[in-house]
Design a protein around this motif. Structure first.
Motif, PDB file in Angstrom:
ATOM      1  N   LEU A   1      -6.699 -12.067   7.535  1.00 41.76           N
ATOM      2  CA  LEU A   1      -5.943 -11.436   6.454  1.00 41.76           C
ATOM      3  C   LEU A   1      -4.980 -10.377   6.973  1.00 41.76           C
ATOM      4  CD1 LEU A   1      -8.607 -11.171   3.622  1.00 41.76           C
ATOM      5  CD2 LEU A   1      -6.555 -12.586   3.658  1.00 41.76           C
ATOM      6  N   THR A   2      -5.346  -9.708   8.049  1.00 38.52           N
ATOM      7  CA  THR A   2      -4.437  -8.731   8.660  1.00 38.52           C
ATOM      8  C   THR A   2      -3.177  -9.419   9.180  1.00 38.52           C
ATOM      9  OG1 THR A   2      -6.265  -7.296   9.282  1.00 38.52           O
ATOM     10  CG2 THR A   2      -4.205  -7.004  10.488  1.00 38.52           C
TER      11      THR A   2
ATOM     12  N   VAL B   1       7.481  -3.783  -1.674  1.00 37.85           N
ATOM     13  CA  VAL B   1       6.802  -5.057  -1.431  1.00 37.85           C
ATOM     14  C   VAL B   1       6.336  -5.162   0.020  1.00 37.85           C
ATOM     15  CG1 VAL B   1       7.043  -7.561  -1.491  1.00 37.85           C
ATOM     16  CG2 VAL B   1       7.997  -6.171  -3.342  1.00 37.85           C
ATOM     17  N   PRO B   2       7.221  -4.982   1.024  1.00 40.00           N
ATOM     18  CA  PRO B   2       6.704  -5.044   2.396  1.00 40.00           C
ATOM     19  C   PRO B   2       5.736  -3.906   2.712  1.00 40.00           C
ATOM     20  CG  PRO B   2       9.096  -4.744   2.421  1.00 40.00           C
ATOM     21  CD  PRO B   2       8.674  -4.872   1.004  1.00 40.00           C
ATOM     22  N   ALA B   3       5.934  -2.758   2.056  1.00 42.87           N
ATOM     23  CA  ALA B   3       5.000  -1.644   2.278  1.00 42.87           C
ATOM     24  C   ALA B   3       3.612  -1.979   1.731  1.00 42.87           C
ATOM     25  CB  ALA B   3       5.536  -0.383   1.606  1.00 42.87           C
ATOM     26  N   ALA B   4       3.568  -2.672   0.594  1.00 40.65           N
ATOM     27  CA  ALA B   4       2.271  -3.072   0.030  1.00 40.65           C
ATOM     28  C   ALA B   4       1.580  -4.079   0.931  1.00 40.65           C
ATOM     29  CB  ALA B   4       2.467  -3.644  -1.367  1.00 40.65           C
ATOM     30  N   TYR B   5       2.338  -5.027   1.463  1.00 42.54           N
ATOM     31  CA  TYR B   5       1.733  -5.995   2.382  1.00 42.54           C
ATOM     32  C   TYR B   5       1.231  -5.303   3.647  1.00 42.54           C
ATOM     33  CZ  TYR B   5       2.938 -10.245  -0.158  1.00 42.54           C
ATOM     34  OH  TYR B   5       3.002 -11.254  -1.083  1.00 42.54           O
ATOM     35  N   ALA B   6       2.008  -4.374   4.161  1.00 41.58           N
ATOM     36  CA  ALA B   6       1.589  -3.661   5.371  1.00 41.58           C
ATOM     37  C   ALA B   6       0.356  -2.798   5.113  1.00 41.58           C
ATOM     38  CB  ALA B   6       2.740  -2.806   5.898  1.00 41.58           C
ATOM     39  N   LEU B   7       0.320  -2.130   3.958  1.00 42.91           N
ATOM     40  CA  LEU B   7      -0.845  -1.317   3.617  1.00 42.91           C
ATOM     41  C   LEU B   7      -2.087  -2.192   3.421  1.00 42.91           C
ATOM     42  CD1 LEU B   7      -2.057   1.452   2.919  1.00 42.91           C
ATOM     43  CD2 LEU B   7      -1.407   1.018   0.544  1.00 42.91           C
ATOM     44  N   GLY B   8      -1.931  -3.314   2.741  1.00 40.94           N
ATOM     45  CA  GLY B   8      -3.042  -4.245   2.573  1.00 40.94           C
ATOM     46  C   GLY B   8      -3.528  -4.792   3.905  1.00 40.94           C
ATOM     47  N   ALA B   9      -2.582  -5.054   4.820  1.00 43.91           N
ATOM     48  CA  ALA B   9      -2.964  -5.526   6.150  1.00 43.91           C
ATOM     49  C   ALA B   9      -3.720  -4.452   6.914  1.00 43.91           C
ATOM     50  CB  ALA B   9      -1.715  -5.956   6.922  1.00 43.91           C
ATOM     51  N   ALA B  10      -3.331  -3.197   6.740  1.00 46.90           N
ATOM     52  CA  ALA B  10      -4.050  -2.104   7.409  1.00 46.90           C
ATOM     53  C   ALA B  10      -5.472  -1.969   6.870  1.00 46.90           C
ATOM     54  CB  ALA B  10      -3.279  -0.793   7.231  1.00 46.90           C
ATOM     55  N   VAL B  11      -5.638  -2.133   5.571  1.00 43.78           N
ATOM     56  CA  VAL B  11      -6.976  -2.073   4.976  1.00 43.78           C
ATOM     57  C   VAL B  11      -7.827  -3.237   5.488  1.00 43.78           C
ATOM     58  CG1 VAL B  11      -8.251  -2.236   2.794  1.00 43.78           C
ATOM     59  CG2 VAL B  11      -6.231  -0.792   2.951  1.00 43.78           C
ATOM     60  N   CYS B  12      -7.229  -4.415   5.607  1.00 39.08           N
ATOM     61  CA  CYS B  12      -7.958  -5.570   6.133  1.00 39.08           C
ATOM     62  C   CYS B  12      -8.295  -5.397   7.612  1.00 39.08           C
ATOM     63  CB  CYS B  12      -7.154  -6.850   5.921  1.00 39.08           C
ATOM     64  SG  CYS B  12      -7.076  -7.352   4.188  1.00 39.08           S
ATOM     65  N   ALA B  13      -7.439  -4.712   8.359  1.00 37.72           N
ATOM     66  CA  ALA B  13      -7.753  -4.432   9.761  1.00 37.72           C
ATOM     67  C   ALA B  13      -8.949  -3.487   9.863  1.00 37.72           C
ATOM     68  CB  ALA B  13      -6.538  -3.830  10.459  1.00 37.72           C
ATOM     69  N   LEU B  14      -8.994  -2.501   8.984  1.00 38.15           N
ATOM     70  CA  LEU B  14     -10.160  -1.608   8.941  1.00 38.15           C
ATOM     71  C   LEU B  14     -11.417  -2.392   8.575  1.00 38.15           C
ATOM     72  CD1 LEU B  14     -11.366   1.251   9.050  1.00 38.15           C
ATOM     73  CD2 LEU B  14     -10.750   1.472   6.638  1.00 38.15           C
TER      74      LEU B  14
ATOM     75  N   ALA C   1     -17.181  -4.022   4.650  1.00 36.15           N
ATOM     76  CA  ALA C   1     -16.056  -4.843   5.084  1.00 36.15           C
ATOM     77  C   ALA C   1     -15.637  -5.807   3.986  1.00 36.15           C
ATOM     78  CB  ALA C   1     -16.423  -5.609   6.352  1.00 36.15           C
ATOM     79  N   LEU C   2     -16.601  -6.381   3.285  1.00 35.82           N
ATOM     80  CA  LEU C   2     -16.277  -7.296   2.199  1.00 35.82           C
ATOM     81  C   LEU C   2     -15.482  -6.594   1.110  1.00 35.82           C
ATOM     82  CD1 LEU C   2     -16.617  -9.981   0.629  1.00 35.82           C
ATOM     83  CD2 LEU C   2     -18.713  -9.017  -0.296  1.00 35.82           C
ATOM     84  N   TRP C   3     -15.919  -5.414   0.722  1.00 34.92           N
ATOM     85  CA  TRP C   3     -15.200  -4.687  -0.329  1.00 34.92           C
ATOM     86  C   TRP C   3     -13.819  -4.246   0.139  1.00 34.92           C
ATOM     87  CZ3 TRP C   3     -16.249  -5.424  -5.054  1.00 34.92           C
ATOM     88  CH2 TRP C   3     -17.550  -5.703  -5.453  1.00 34.92           C
ATOM     89  N   LEU C   4     -13.685  -3.890   1.404  1.00 35.86           N
ATOM     90  CA  LEU C   4     -12.352  -3.538   1.909  1.00 35.86           C
ATOM     91  C   LEU C   4     -11.445  -4.762   1.985  1.00 35.86           C
ATOM     92  CD1 LEU C   4     -13.055  -0.878   4.675  1.00 35.86           C
ATOM     93  CD2 LEU C   4     -11.841  -0.574   2.524  1.00 35.86           C
ATOM     94  N   LEU C   5     -12.000  -5.923   2.306  1.00 38.01           N
ATOM     95  CA  LEU C   5     -11.192  -7.141   2.306  1.00 38.01           C
ATOM     96  C   LEU C   5     -10.679  -7.452   0.903  1.00 38.01           C
ATOM     97  CD1 LEU C   5     -13.273  -9.433   4.679  1.00 38.01           C
ATOM     98  CD2 LEU C   5     -11.011  -8.472   5.120  1.00 38.01           C
ATOM     99  N   ILE C   6     -11.541  -7.273  -0.077  1.00 35.08           N
ATOM    100  CA  ILE C   6     -11.117  -7.492  -1.459  1.00 35.08           C
ATOM    101  C   ILE C   6     -10.031  -6.490  -1.848  1.00 35.08           C
ATOM    102  CG2 ILE C   6     -11.886  -7.356  -3.858  1.00 35.08           C
ATOM    103  CD1 ILE C   6     -14.603  -8.466  -2.846  1.00 35.08           C
TER     104      ILE C   6
END
Length: 124
Positions: A60-61, A80-93, A106-111
């Motif tokens: 997902l990252t 829009v790209p900032a939201a994707y980048a922020l979501g990718a950072a959360v998925c990396a965490l 991790a599951l809740w952060l992926l969601i």
């Protein structure tokens, strides 16, 4: 508050040992083997969950970063790209936590990361 209603004294440890000897519970080796197999199954399940959480987080990252780069080159609002980048950072965490064995977090952060990416791309 709850109070216990039973007034019978608990059996002594010696009473339990007598019952164990009578029913052949103390010398039963099959239960020891079963418990070893169950423990091995739990360890294998935890290992699988850890790898699954880490792998999903990495996937997902990478998807979020690729979408952020694609949206950055297109004519899209900057959020829009900032939201994707922020979501990718959360998925990396989440991938990091999943690799360390914190699979529930991790599951809740992926969601949450996926929701950030999805909500950031909504029109309006």
């Amino acid at each position: 508050m709850r109070a216990r209603t039973d007034s019978d004294p608990r059996p002594a440890i010696a009473d339990f040992e007598d019952v164990a000897e009578d029913s052949d519970i103390a010398g039963d080796s099959d239960t020891a083997e079963d418990s070893d197999e169950e423990a091995a199954d739990h360890v294998e399940g935890a290992r699988r969950a850890r790898w699954l959480a880490a792998g999903t987080g990495v996937l997902l990252t990478l998807a979020g970063l690729a979408a952020a780069l694609l949206k950055l080159t297109a004519a899209a609002p900057a959020r829009v790209p900032a939201a994707y980048a922020l979501g990718a950072a959360v998925c990396a965490l989440a991938a990091l936590l999943g690799a360390r064995g914190r699979t529930r977090r991790a599951l809740w952060l992926l969601i949450a990361g996926t929701m950030i990416m999805a909500l950031g791309d909504q029109p309006g």
